[in-house]
Write a protein that holds these residues in place. Structure first.
Motif, PDB file in Angstrom:
ATOM      1  N   ARG A 213       0.832  -1.193   0.000  1.00 31.31           N
ATOM      2  CA  ARG A 213       0.000   0.000   0.000  1.00 31.31           C
ATOM      3  C   ARG A 213       0.870   1.248   0.000  1.00 31.31           C
ATOM      4  O   ARG A 213       1.954   1.287   0.525  1.00 31.31           O
ATOM      5  CB  ARG A 213      -0.902  -0.017   1.245  1.00 31.31           C
ATOM      6  CG  ARG A 213      -1.978   1.055   1.237  1.00 31.31           C
ATOM      7  CD  ARG A 213      -2.983   0.767   2.341  1.00 31.31           C
ATOM      8  NE  ARG A 213      -2.339   0.670   3.633  1.00 31.31           N
ATOM      9  CZ  ARG A 213      -2.095   1.728   4.406  1.00 31.31           C
ATOM     10  NH1 ARG A 213      -2.396   2.938   3.983  1.00 31.31           N
ATOM     11  NH2 ARG A 213      -1.540   1.581   5.595  1.00 31.31           N
ATOM     12  N   GLY A 214       0.369   2.341  -0.584  1.00 31.93           N
ATOM     13  CA  GLY A 214       1.084   3.603  -0.647  1.00 31.93           C
ATOM     14  C   GLY A 214       1.297   4.189   0.730  1.00 31.93           C
ATOM     15  O   GLY A 214       0.584   3.891   1.670  1.00 31.93           O
ATOM     16  N   TRP A 368       4.220  -0.764  -8.923  1.00 37.92           N
ATOM     17  CA  TRP A 368       3.192  -0.742  -7.877  1.00 37.92           C
ATOM     18  C   TRP A 368       1.840  -0.792  -8.571  1.00 37.92           C
ATOM     19  O   TRP A 368       1.756  -0.761  -9.797  1.00 37.92           O
ATOM     20  CB  TRP A 368       3.340   0.484  -6.972  1.00 37.92           C
ATOM     21  CG  TRP A 368       3.097   1.830  -7.602  1.00 37.92           C
ATOM     22  CD1 TRP A 368       1.941   2.560  -7.581  1.00 37.92           C
ATOM     23  CD2 TRP A 368       4.029   2.625  -8.345  1.00 37.92           C
ATOM     24  NE1 TRP A 368       2.093   3.747  -8.247  1.00 37.92           N
ATOM     25  CE2 TRP A 368       3.367   3.814  -8.716  1.00 37.92           C
ATOM     26  CE3 TRP A 368       5.367   2.464  -8.720  1.00 37.92           C
ATOM     27  CZ2 TRP A 368       3.991   4.829  -9.460  1.00 37.92           C
ATOM     28  CZ3 TRP A 368       5.989   3.464  -9.448  1.00 37.92           C
ATOM     29  CH2 TRP A 368       5.312   4.623  -9.806  1.00 37.92           C
ATOM     30  N   GLU A 372      -2.870   1.455  -5.460  1.00 42.38           N
ATOM     31  CA  GLU A 372      -1.937   2.173  -4.595  1.00 42.38           C
ATOM     32  C   GLU A 372      -1.646   3.568  -5.121  1.00 42.38           C
ATOM     33  O   GLU A 372      -1.519   4.535  -4.363  1.00 42.38           O
ATOM     34  CB  GLU A 372      -0.626   1.407  -4.464  1.00 42.38           C
ATOM     35  CG  GLU A 372       0.411   2.157  -3.616  1.00 42.38           C
ATOM     36  CD  GLU A 372       1.805   1.575  -3.714  1.00 42.38           C
ATOM     37  OE1 GLU A 372       2.745   2.297  -3.351  1.00 42.38           O
ATOM     38  OE2 GLU A 372       1.951   0.426  -4.143  1.00 42.38           O
ATOM     39  N   ARG A 376      -1.531   7.741  -3.245  1.00 44.79           N
ATOM     40  CA  ARG A 376      -0.319   8.523  -3.055  1.00 44.79           C
ATOM     41  C   ARG A 376      -0.621  10.019  -3.063  1.00 44.79           C
ATOM     42  O   ARG A 376      -1.619  10.466  -3.632  1.00 44.79           O
ATOM     43  CB  ARG A 376       0.708   8.196  -4.141  1.00 44.79           C
ATOM     44  CG  ARG A 376       1.207   6.761  -4.064  1.00 44.79           C
ATOM     45  CD  ARG A 376       2.401   6.532  -4.944  1.00 44.79           C
ATOM     46  NE  ARG A 376       2.961   5.193  -4.744  1.00 44.79           N
ATOM     47  CZ  ARG A 376       4.201   4.862  -4.998  1.00 44.79           C
ATOM     48  NH1 ARG A 376       5.060   5.760  -5.476  1.00 44.79           N
ATOM     49  NH2 ARG A 376       4.634   3.643  -4.781  1.00 44.79           N
TER      50      ARG A 376
END
Length: 508
Positions: A213-214, A368, A372, A376
């Motif tokens: 996950r970010g 990624w 995700e 960000r």
């Protein structure tokens, strides 16, 4: 000079008439142009003969030393002159500026020192802040100081802020002055970008792996950082197999670059050159990475975020993006700022992907997931909100007064903490004014803690220790795998390191 410029088809050229008019009518402007549009190298040359400049100099700030040197060399090539003649540059450890230089490309610390030494900036008609979206703390400080000079003693001084991705409305309002003033005009260049096919390659869903996950700029998961070498190497190998052209891969730091380079050395074919690119490398390695591939050969450039906007890497058709970068963060354990691996913002990812579409349609492989990506941060966090402010506080005290306007004001608690530290170091007196010791400290390109050591004991050993603690480690590799012996590093600097340590040292 004009003949050389006419031969260079740079997209930003179409925006030059509007930019000239804006700077003729006013003193502040914002130029937004995508990477590769030519803003860094063409704009200063194009403004040299403007009547309002009146044969005075242009000072352009670049946030990185490598970009400073590259920009000066490129402008010298365009103008048919030697570096140090019409165009020169200065970093904290190198100066190539002559008596006839009218364009001076400097790093952020150099500009701050010039302003502190003589705020009027005699002989300078325009200050350009390039890549303002990087939001380095001393870029923000330089911009605040320059605006203060304009508002007080140099109303004729022009200020131009340039960026590829920036909150243009907010920046224009900031340059325009107080809330009652109209925002500075914004000039936009469309650039010449080809379509880039963004592909998501999250990899194994292991905890903290590439599909993790970010973090919105918080430290990246440890397992993710550990696996980045192998993940990037796999993606680069597949890109060479499936696509044409050169490959540009973004990694967080030199240790990951060396690890990926080692993995690729046994996998790529003989017609592929793997080149590292980072500020810590020797000039020869940097030049080799930026040099276009000769006919019949392909190139893989393993770079830090220095290649995100500040430099142009020709021939790239594929970008491999680890999604990670090193960013300065305050470390309470040391009371100083250290580099931490963080997840990049969405606008940084877009900048990186755009490098694949400069000359032809390209591909960007992001390590990624698309899910995700949405979590960000939209923009990178300004350093002034996340780093130690001791150096900034000392500069503010040396400047005098509390009238500076920042794009993002320094957090009051962090600024108070910094001032308390400076008083403990005898850099500020009880009224917050700089002491003689503090003014000596401000003249050194060091964190105030280290500057105090050098001012108090100006010996060779103190200078070596300060340089070792303030700059990159002379030993390369993962921090948890390196020896912690400071004496070993001092020996390397003095030329007395052992063979094992010397092999891990990188020339700078």
């Amino acid at each position: 000079m004009s003949g050389g410029l006419d031969a260079d088809d740079l997209p930003v050229r179409a925006s030059l008439p509007e930019l000239r008019q804006v700077l003729a009518d006013g003193t502040r402007a914002v130029l937004v142009a995508p990477p590769g549009a030519g803003k860094t190298t063409l704009v200063p040359l194009a403004l040299l003969d403007e009547p309002w400049l009146a044969s005075r100099r242009i000072v352009m700030l670049e946030p990185r030393r490598l970009a400073t040197r590259a920009a000066a060399h490129r402008m010298a090539d365009l103008s048919g002159t030697a570096v140090g003649d019409l165009v020169g540059y200065q970093t904290r450890d190198e100066r190539r500026i002559g008596r006839t230089s009218r364009i001076e490309v400097v790093t952020e610390g150099v500009l701050t020192r010039r302003l502190q030494h003589d705020a009027e900036l005699p002989g300078v008609g325009l200050v350009i802040f390039d890549e303002v979206h990087e939001r380095n703390i001393f870029t923000d400080l330089g911009l605040a100081l320059a605006l203060d000079v304009c508002d007080s003693i140099r109303p004729d001084l022009r200020i131009l802020a340039m960026s590829a991705t920036v909150d243009r409305g907010r920046l224009a309002s900031y340059l325009g002055g107080d809330a009652d003033d109209s925002p500075a005009p914004v000039v936009e260049s469309e650039g010449r970008a080809f379509t880039v096919d963004v592909r998501w390659r999250p990899g194994d869903p292991r905890p903290g792996g590439p599909g993790g996950r970010g973090t919105r700029g918080r430290p990246a998961p440890r397992r993710r950082a550990q696996h980045v070498d192998a993940d990037v190497a796999d993606a680069v190998f597949d890109a060479l197999r499936d696509h044409e052209g050169d490959v540009l891969a973004f990694l967080p730091g030199i240790a990951e670059i060396r690890g990926t380079q080692s993995l690729l050395s046994t996998r790529v074919s003989g017609d592929v050159d793997v080149r590292p690119l980072a500020g810590a490398l020797s000039r020869q390695e940097q030049d080799a990475a930026l040099r276009p591939s000769p006919p019949g050969r392909r190139r893989v450039v393993l770079a830090t975020d220095i290649a995100e906007t500040s430099l142009t890497v020709e021939g790239v058709r594929v970008v491999v993006d680890s999604g990670l970068a090193r960013a300065p963060r305050f470390d309470p354990a040391t009371g100083m700022t250290r580099l931490t691996t963080v997840a990049i913002s969405r606008d940084s990812a877009d900048q990186r992907a755009g490098r694949a579409g400069r000359n032809a349609p390209g591909v960007a492989l992001r390590l990624w997931s698309k899910i995700e990506h949405g979590s960000r941060a939209a923009h990178r966090q300004p350093e002034i909100l996340a780093t130690d402010l001791a150096g900034l506080a000392l500069e503010l005290a040396t400047w005098g007064g509390d009238s500076l306007r920042f794009l993002d004001p320094p957090p009051p608690r962090a600024l108070d903490h910094a001032r308390n530290l400076l008083q403990a170091l005898d850099a500020l007196d009880g009224n917050g004014q700089p002491t003689a010791v503090g003014r000596s400290m401000a003249g050194l390109p060091l964190h105030p803690r280290l500057a105090r050591m050098v001012v108090g004991e100006p010996s060779t050993l103190a200078c070596i220790l300060a340089a070792l603690l303030d700059d990159r480690d002379v030993l390369r590799g993962r921090s948890d795998e390196l020896p912690v012996d400071l004496a070993l590093r001092v020996g390397i600097v003095l030329g007395r390191g052992d063979d094992r340590a010397d092999r891990r040292a990188v020339e700078s």
